[in-house]
Structures are given as structure tokens and as C-alpha cells.
Design an enzyme around this catalytic site. Structure first.
Site, PDB file in Angstrom:
ATOM      1  CB  CYS A  13      -3.509  -0.683   9.012  1.00 53.39           C
ATOM      2  SG  CYS A  13      -4.352  -0.861   7.429  1.00 53.39           S
ATOM      3  CB  CYS A  65      -0.948   0.008   1.193  1.00 46.82           C
ATOM      4  SG  CYS A  65      -0.099   0.065   2.770  1.00 46.82           S
TER       5      CYS A  65
END
Ligand code: FES
Length: 130
Positions: free
Chosen positions: A104, A35
């Protein structure tokens, strides 16, 4: 059900401990290649306690919420406890993250670990026996 818990939204909108520690004892920076998000953690350590912690996250809302919660979980705690912080504990404290956002929270665990590694590299005598 809402995609994100209220806690995630709260920590995303009002991140705790955002910023830089100029004279940090340990700094860790990690990124996720997929990402492209980057997380940086600064630690101030006094008497084996995380006296202060700040973060800078260039990333998604879940990464910001995870950094914010992770810093809250280790602030004021013994270094030994910070070493054991897992992404699972961060996710639980946030009341969950969607599956595809789990990485994350992993970033937060890795950034803290990396900042502690940096601290031990600078202060090898503090390193716990393996
Ligand atoms: Fe990569 Fe959140 S999408 S850290």
C-alpha cells in the site's frame, strides 16, 4: 500490540490533502493488480517546489493513510526531494505498517513518481540531467 499505529489510524480517519487539483502540473495514477486499489496524485509545481499536492485513493485504509502521509512529506518541498521519496520513508513516518500492507505504501511512492514523470513529460526542460 495494535495492528495499526495511531498515526496510520489518524491519517486514515482524517486524511490530509484529499481531493483534486484542476490545473495540476502533473498527474499520476497507479494501481495494484492484486488488490485492485487505485491511487491518483495531483501536483502543482512552482519554481521547482511542490506548491500543492492532492490525492484520490480508491483503496484500503493503509493506502489512504500512505497517500495522506506521502502528500504531507512532499508538500512545500523541492521537486528533487519528492523524487527521492521512498515507501520506506512513508512507512517510517506512519510508525510502521504490517508486512502484508507494505504494498500500500509502495503505491504512494509509485503514484508520486508517476505524477512527476507526467510533469517532466509536459516540461522536458525541467528534467534533471541523468
Ligand atoms: Fe492494496 Fe492496500 S490492500 S493498496
Amino acid at each position: 500490540m495494535a495492528l495499526y499505529s495511531e498515526k496510520v489510524m489518524d491519517h486514515f480517519r482524517n486524511p490530509r490533502n484529499i481531493g483534486v487539483i484542476e490545473d495540476a502540473d502533473g498527474i499520476g495514477e497507479v494501481g495494484n493488480a492484486k488488490c485492485g486499489d487505485i491511487m491518483k496524485i495531483y501536483l502543482k509545481i512552482e519554481n521547482d517546489i511542490i506548491a500543492d499536492v492532492k490525492f484520490e485513493t480508491f483503496g484500503c485504509g493503509s493506502a489512504i493513510a500512505s497517500s495522506s502521509m506521502a502528500t504531507e512529506l512532499i508538500k512545500g518541498k523541492p521537486v528533487a526531494e519528492a523524487l527521492k521519496l521512498t515507501n520506506k520513508a512513508v512507512v517510517e513516518a506512519l510508525d510502521g505498517l504490517p508486512d502484508y500492507k507494505m504494498h500500500c505504501s509502495v503505491l504512494a511512492e509509485e503514484a508520486i513518481r508517476s505524477a512527476l514523470d507526467d510533469y517532466y513529460q509536459k516540461n522536458p526542460e525541467k528534467k534533471p540531467e541523468q
